[in-house]
Write a protein that holds these residues in place. Structure first.
Motif, PDB file in Angstrom:
ATOM      1  N   ASN A 106       0.984  -1.507   0.024  1.00 61.58           N
ATOM      2  CA  ASN A 106       0.205   0.014   0.116  1.00 61.58           C
ATOM      3  C   ASN A 106       0.499   1.637   0.523  1.00 61.58           C
ATOM      4  O   ASN A 106       2.240   0.850   0.526  1.00 61.58           O
ATOM      5  N   ALA A 107      -0.066   2.584  -0.585  1.00 59.78           N
ATOM      6  CA  ALA A 107       1.068   3.351  -0.307  1.00 59.78           C
ATOM      7  C   ALA A 107       1.350   3.608   1.379  1.00 59.78           C
ATOM      8  O   ALA A 107       0.740   3.675   1.961  1.00 59.78           O
ATOM      9  N   PRO A 108       3.199   4.092   0.992  1.00 55.37           N
ATOM     10  CA  PRO A 108       3.244   4.959   2.915  1.00 55.37           C
ATOM     11  C   PRO A 108       3.086   6.084   3.410  1.00 55.37           C
ATOM     12  O   PRO A 108       2.186   6.883   2.600  1.00 55.37           O
ATOM     13  N   TYR A 109       3.037   5.932   4.775  1.00 55.04           N
ATOM     14  CA  TYR A 109       3.263   7.320   4.737  1.00 55.04           C
ATOM     15  C   TYR A 109       4.676   7.655   5.088  1.00 55.04           C
ATOM     16  O   TYR A 109       4.825   6.633   6.182  1.00 55.04           O
ATOM     17  N   LEU A 110       4.394   8.922   4.918  1.00 55.22           N
ATOM     18  CA  LEU A 110       6.450   9.431   5.672  1.00 55.22           C
ATOM     19  C   LEU A 110       6.017   9.801   6.608  1.00 55.22           C
ATOM     20  O   LEU A 110       5.334  10.863   6.969  1.00 55.22           O
ATOM     21  N   SER A 111       6.939  10.226   7.390  1.00 53.18           N
ATOM     22  CA  SER A 111       8.419  10.996   7.780  1.00 53.18           C
ATOM     23  C   SER A 111       9.237  11.747   7.420  1.00 53.18           C
ATOM     24  O   SER A 111       8.904  12.055   6.551  1.00 53.18           O
ATOM     25  N   LYS A 112       9.635  12.493   8.380  1.00 48.75           N
ATOM     26  CA  LYS A 112      10.893  13.201   7.796  1.00 48.75           C
ATOM     27  C   LYS A 112      11.530  13.178   6.738  1.00 48.75           C
ATOM     28  O   LYS A 112      12.140  11.624   7.092  1.00 48.75           O
TER      29      LYS A 112
END
Length: 327
Positions: A106-112
């Motif tokens: 699935n599409a990722p959730y991104l951090s800095k």
């Protein structure tokens, strides 16, 4: 060798540190909102025209944002800077390259600092805005993904993407039968590959290696060193790496060190550029290898860019090995 990134930040981590967080780094928390933007519909038609799109827009309390939200933020800046028009879609914005990269369902959730972007339409002003205003973006490159980075043939000129802001160091997590590898690369200098759950190239290499006991391998078009390092992990007694493109040869030395194979890096940018216990790294035209290498190999691996005629490569190394494997 020194494995610090040229940007002097902590961009390069050893595999245990990457593996420790890879299982959860891109997964949403229980509070992360779901997003359902249409990739081929103008983004401006999918949100309220007065919606304030900034670094907090779409951000969960866990600190992360969905990839589509990040790309939408990037697109809005490009529209404000006149780089893209109001009819532009998320697909038009850029090529998003996450780091570390590994196969995702699935599409990722991104951090800095987890995204390098590539677009042929960017300028320096817009790129600096994106880098400064979108926390997830660690580097901004100008270039067309259809243009191969590096040197296809000794008779041709080289191609690079232009780094307009930030740092373009990325990590690909590559699975092998002997365990995962972390393959780092400055993405403006090394061709883009997207990791797969099972790499056909790695599968071909291990199948051929299984015919020999502790084979000696010549990786004559090594790129960032993926196949040769996988061969060492799998039990090769010796590997000689070579690439005509010095950034590739240097990156191979870096990736050897990262993955547990210490190397001595030499200052010269042609010929022998790095040396280790049972591996050497050269930067030479493949046609010169026969006159430089005073040894024979069981397997020679030829992994060229798509569309390149491999006949001349195979001919150049036939006398050096028992078997040539074109991957």
């Amino acid at each position: 060798m020194d494995i610090k990134c040229r940007c002097n930040q902590e961009c390069i981590k050893k595999p245990p540190a990457v593996l420790e967080e890879i299982g959860y780094i891109y997964s949403p928390c229980d509070n992360c909102p779901e997003w359902n933007f249409k990739k081929f519909k103008p983004f401006s038609e999918q949100i309220d025209p007065i919606q304030k799109v900034n670094a907090n827009w779409g951000r969960c309390s866990c600190g992360r944002r969905h990839l589509d939200v990040v790309v939408a933020h990037i697109l809005r800046i490009m529209q404000e800077e006149g780089v893209k028009d109001e009819k532009s879609t998320l697909r038009d914005a850029c090529i998003p390259l996450i780091t570390p990269a590994y196969p995702l369902k699935n599409a990722p959730y991104l951090s800095k600092d987890t995204l390098v972007i590539l677009s042929p339409d960017l300028n320096e002003k817009c790129s600096k805005r994106i880098f400064g205003e979108v926390p997830e973006v660690k580097g901004v490159l100008k270039g067309d993904i259809t243009d191969t980075v590096g040197i296809k043939d000794s008779a041709l000129s080289f191609n690079k993407y232009e780094l307009l802001a930030g740092c373009d160091m990325r990590c690909d997590l590559v699975q092998t039968p002997a365990g995962p590898l972390c393959i780092y690369k400055h993405q403006g200098e090394i061709h883009i590959e997207f990791p797969k759950p099972v790499s056909p190239k790695i599968s071909t290499l291990t199948r051929v290696m299984s015919k020999y006991d502790d084979p000696k391998i010549l990786d004559c078009t090594c790129g960032p060193g993926t196949l040769g390092i996988a061969a060492l992990k799998y039990g090769a007694s010796r590997v000689v790496f070579n690439d005509i493109w010095y950034p590739a040869a240097y990156t191979t030395a870096l990736n050897l060190e990262v993955n547990g194979f210490p190397v001595e890096l030499f200052p010269n940018k042609q010929g022998l550029v790095a040396h280790g216990k049972s591996w050497d790294v050269y930067c030479l035209d493949i046609k010169e290898l026969g006159s430089v290498l005073g040894e024979k190999f069981n397997i020679c691996v030829v992994d060229t860019f798509p569309g390149v005629d491999t006949a001349s490569f195979t001919e150049a190394v036939m006398a050096l090995c028992e078997e040539v494997v074109v991957i």
